[in-house]
Design a protein around this motif. Structure first.
Motif, short mmCIF file in Angstrom:
data_model
loop_
_atom_site.label_atom_id
_atom_site.label_comp_id
_atom_site.label_asym_id
_atom_site.label_seq_id
_atom_site.Cartn_x
_atom_site.Cartn_y
_atom_site.Cartn_z
N CYS A 133 0.90 -1.14 -0.08
CA CYS A 133 -0.04 0.11 0.11
C CYS A 133 0.85 1.31 0.11
N ALA A 134 1.82 1.30 0.67
CA ALA A 134 2.75 2.42 1.05
C ALA A 134 3.49 2.77 -0.20
N SER A 135 4.20 1.56 -0.70
CA SER A 135 4.84 1.82 -1.78
C SER A 135 4.13 2.04 -3.24
N ASN A 136 2.89 1.57 -3.32
CA ASN A 136 2.22 1.75 -4.63
C ASN A 136 1.37 3.47 -4.42
N GLN A 137 1.42 3.74 -3.15
CA GLN A 137 0.49 5.00 -2.97
C GLN A 137 1.46 6.28 -3.79
N VAL A 138 2.79 6.33 -3.20
CA VAL A 138 3.31 7.43 -3.39
C VAL A 138 4.01 7.71 -4.91
N SER B 18 1.05 -12.59 -9.26
CA SER B 18 0.09 -12.23 -8.44
C SER B 18 0.83 -11.25 -7.49
N PHE B 19 0.11 -10.49 -6.76
CA PHE B 19 0.48 -9.60 -5.77
C PHE B 19 1.27 -10.43 -4.55
N HIS B 20 0.87 -11.64 -4.39
CA HIS B 20 1.93 -12.49 -3.52
C HIS B 20 3.23 -12.34 -3.90
N ASN B 21 3.58 -12.21 -4.99
CA ASN B 21 5.00 -12.21 -5.35
C ASN B 21 5.69 -10.97 -5.55
N TYR B 22 4.95 -9.74 -4.90
CA TYR B 22 5.67 -8.36 -4.81
C TYR B 22 6.47 -8.24 -3.47
N ARG B 23 6.69 -9.15 -2.63
CA ARG B 23 7.32 -8.95 -1.47
C ARG B 23 8.58 -8.26 -1.42
N ILE B 24 9.57 -8.59 -2.09
CA ILE B 24 10.74 -8.02 -2.01
C ILE B 24 10.61 -6.76 -2.87
N TRP B 25 9.81 -6.44 -3.88
CA TRP B 25 9.75 -5.41 -4.82
C TRP B 25 9.19 -4.30 -3.99
N SER B 26 7.86 -4.85 -3.14
CA SER B 26 7.41 -3.66 -2.37
C SER B 26 8.18 -2.92 -1.30
N PHE B 27 8.82 -3.87 -0.58
CA PHE B 27 10.13 -3.30 0.49
C PHE B 27 10.97 -2.46 0.10
N LEU B 28 11.68 -3.08 -1.32
CA LEU B 28 12.43 -2.06 -1.86
C LEU B 28 11.89 -0.91 -2.53
N LEU C 2 11.75 1.88 0.17
CA LEU C 2 13.01 2.23 0.51
C LEU C 2 13.50 3.15 -0.63
N MET C 3 13.12 3.07 -1.84
CA MET C 3 13.53 3.98 -2.84
C MET C 3 12.93 5.29 -2.80
N THR C 4 11.38 5.56 -2.50
CA THR C 4 10.86 6.76 -2.28
C THR C 4 11.16 7.40 -1.33
N THR C 5 11.53 6.59 -0.28
CA THR C 5 11.94 7.12 1.23
C THR C 5 13.31 7.97 0.84
N TYR C 6 14.18 7.34 0.25
CA TYR C 6 15.21 8.00 -0.13
C TYR C 6 15.21 9.41 -1.05
N THR C 7 14.42 9.00 -2.00
CA THR C 7 14.10 10.26 -2.93
C THR C 7 13.41 11.20 -2.21
N ALA C 8 12.67 11.00 -1.42
CA ALA C 8 11.92 12.11 -0.58
C ALA C 8 12.59 12.78 0.13
N TRP C 9 13.63 12.27 0.84
CA TRP C 9 14.55 12.98 1.90
C TRP C 9 15.68 13.49 1.13
N TYR C 10 15.95 12.96 0.06
CA TYR C 10 16.89 13.83 -0.87
C TYR C 10 16.56 14.97 -1.40
N VAL D 128 3.28 7.88 4.28
CA VAL D 128 3.65 8.43 3.10
C VAL D 128 3.44 10.03 3.26
N LEU D 129 2.75 10.35 4.15
CA LEU D 129 2.54 11.95 4.57
C LEU D 129 4.00 12.46 5.04
N THR D 130 4.65 11.65 5.89
CA THR D 130 6.11 11.93 6.34
C THR D 130 7.16 12.16 5.17
#
Length: 471
Positions: free
Chosen positions: A48-53, A182-192, A195-203, A269-271
């Motif tokens: 949810c968080a990865s897809n939202q931002v 399916s969405f079962h198989n996005y575990r590592i992708w969602s996590f990464l 992390l990517m959007t978190t880096y970009t936002a704070w950069y 996501v708001l942070t």
């Protein structure tokens, strides 16, 4: 007594699914289950968080230049809460539908439940068709936006190729998502991805503060109603990422635990969005009105190039998020959805990518297209239809008495819930679809008149192999 029976059925079936998952773990490698096969509450939160931002992180400063700082912050908080509310409604309707079907002994182990099927089961074929049209169209253009974003971002690292050519290249790369079942198989992708959007936002936040305000910076917004409501609908789009909520829930071992996940994801996501959009707008002001991608204004450094590369990878992930429900719909249409052959399903999915590729080349308007999709599609898909569907589903007294998920008492029960839903429908219909649609379409038509369809390089500066510099 009837409601207790329903709850027992739900809990029993979901626990059976969980036991099946535990059994499957003993038959597969721990490495595969760690990175590939996820269905926990944490997987759903990351999804949810990865897809939202996603790429909208880069266009929010552009929205702030249209809205002004105060309105930009208020709209983010307001639409963040409203989006969380309608995601909650969708989750309630999903659990209600699934419970009713499982009481009828329907087996969903080889079938992914989707939003239009929930509407069909609860409200009939007309609601199914409405949900199918809006959801599929939104996800189609959501996928288009990811391709446009890929081309827009990579251009700031390598401008030897124009953005249209980069769209061709990334269209081919994103087509590989047909191999993710399916969405079962996005575990590592969602996590990464998060992390990517978190880096970009704070950069973006730190780089803007370190850069300081440009000479003669102006913060004129809001200046025109057209720009104001265009910016507002871009934020409406930002927190309308739950067009895939049902598919994410279905991938969970215990979908009834989804209720608060979207709200917690939104708060995180708001942070990211509030500091980054505020800092970039503070530094560059009205320059953002002609730079819908915030990365185009930040000076080229190794940190910026890293942000671009990470966002490119994330947009590939988000393309998969948006496109996978479309793959499911197409599979069901041609009758291959329940086959266990991964290769057969992948080949069957390829025709879905072609129109997405083509539309990204026709309308390469990074930024304005977000607002247009937000006003015309997200307003119905994510806000109006779920609120109306919830009210109509539980309008009969027996439906309320036997509801699997009852309204939170702190909202005032059913009366409070209906009041919230009516407010959502009226607000989004008038402000989001009405005023937002008017403003977004005017802005979108302006982009077409200025740059033309099939624009080779939308908002590109004069070609220069040196880094892009401000005046």
């Amino acid at each position: 007594m009837a409601s207790e029976k329903v709850e027992t059925v739900v809990a029993g079936n979901y626990l059976e699914m969980e036991r099946e998952e535990e059994d499957s773990k003993s038959a597969t490698s721990k490495l595969s289950s760690l990175f590939w096969h996820g269905g926990s509450v944490y997987d759903a939160w990351f999804s949810c968080a990865s897809n939202q931002v996603a790429q909208v992180l880069l266009t929010l400063p552009y929205s702030f230049s249209q809205l002004g700082m105060v309105s930009g912050i208020i709209f983010q908080l307001f639409y963040g809460l409203m989006g969380s509310w309608t995601a909650y409604l969708i989750s309630v309707l999903y659990v209600e539908y699934r419970t009713r079907k499982e009481r009828e002994k329907v087996d969903f182990r080889n079938h992914v439940i989707q939003w239009f099927e929930v509407l069909d089961g609860l409200l009939g074929k007309h609601w199914r068709n409405l949900g199918l049209f809006f959801n599929c169209t939104f996800l189609l253009f959501g996928s288009v936006i990811q391709l446009i974003a890929c081309a827009s971002n990579i251009y700031y690292i390598n401008d030897n190729l124009d953005k249209r050519t980069w769209t061709y290249i990334f269209g081919a790369c994103c087509a590989t998502t047909v191999f993710i079942p399916s969405f079962h198989n996005y575990r590592i992708w969602s996590f990464l991805g998060l992390l990517m959007t978190t880096y970009t936002a704070w950069y973006m936040t730190i780089a803007s503060l370190m850069h300081g305000q440009v000479d003669g910076v102006k913060h004129s917004g809001p200046t025109k109603l057209v720009l104001y409501f265009t910016g507002a609908t871009n934020i409406l789009y930002t927190f309308g990422g739950h067009a895939v909520t049902v598919e994410i829930m279905h991938a969970m071992w215990k979908p009834q635990k989804f209720k608060m996940i979207y709200l917690i994801a939104t708060l995180y996501v708001l942070t990211l969005t509030l500091p980054s959009a505020s800092a970039v707008y503070w530094a560059f002001g009205d320059l953002l009105l002609t730079h819908s991608n915030a990365l185009s204004l930040l000076p080229r450094t190794g940190f910026r190039d890293t942000a671009v590369i990470l966002m490119l990878i994330h947009q590939f992930i988000t393309f998969g998020f948006a496109c996978t429900p479309l793959y499911f719909v197409w599979e069901k249409f041609i009758g291959v959805h329940e086959t266990k052959s991964l290769l057969k399903r992948a080949l069957a999915r390829l025709p879905v990518v072609i129109p997405i590729w083509f539309l990204a080349i026709i309308f390469p308007f990074f930024g304005p297209i977000n607002s247009t999709v937000g006003s015309l599609l997200v307003s119905f898909t994510v806000y109006i239809i779920p609120a109306l569907a919830h009210m109509i589903t539980f309008a009969p007294a027996p439906a309320r008495e036997n509801a699997v998920e009852r309204p939170p008492s702190m909202l005032g029960g059913w009366v409070g819930l209906y009041s919230m839903n009516v407010f959502v429908v009226v607000w989004v219909l008038v402000v989001g679809f009405g005023l937002g649609g008017w403003a977004s379409m005017l802005n979108f038509i302006h982009q077409i008149n200025t740059f033309g369809l099939f624009a080779k390089c939308y908002q590109c500066p004069p070609h220069n192999k040196a880094s892009i510099k401000l005046n």
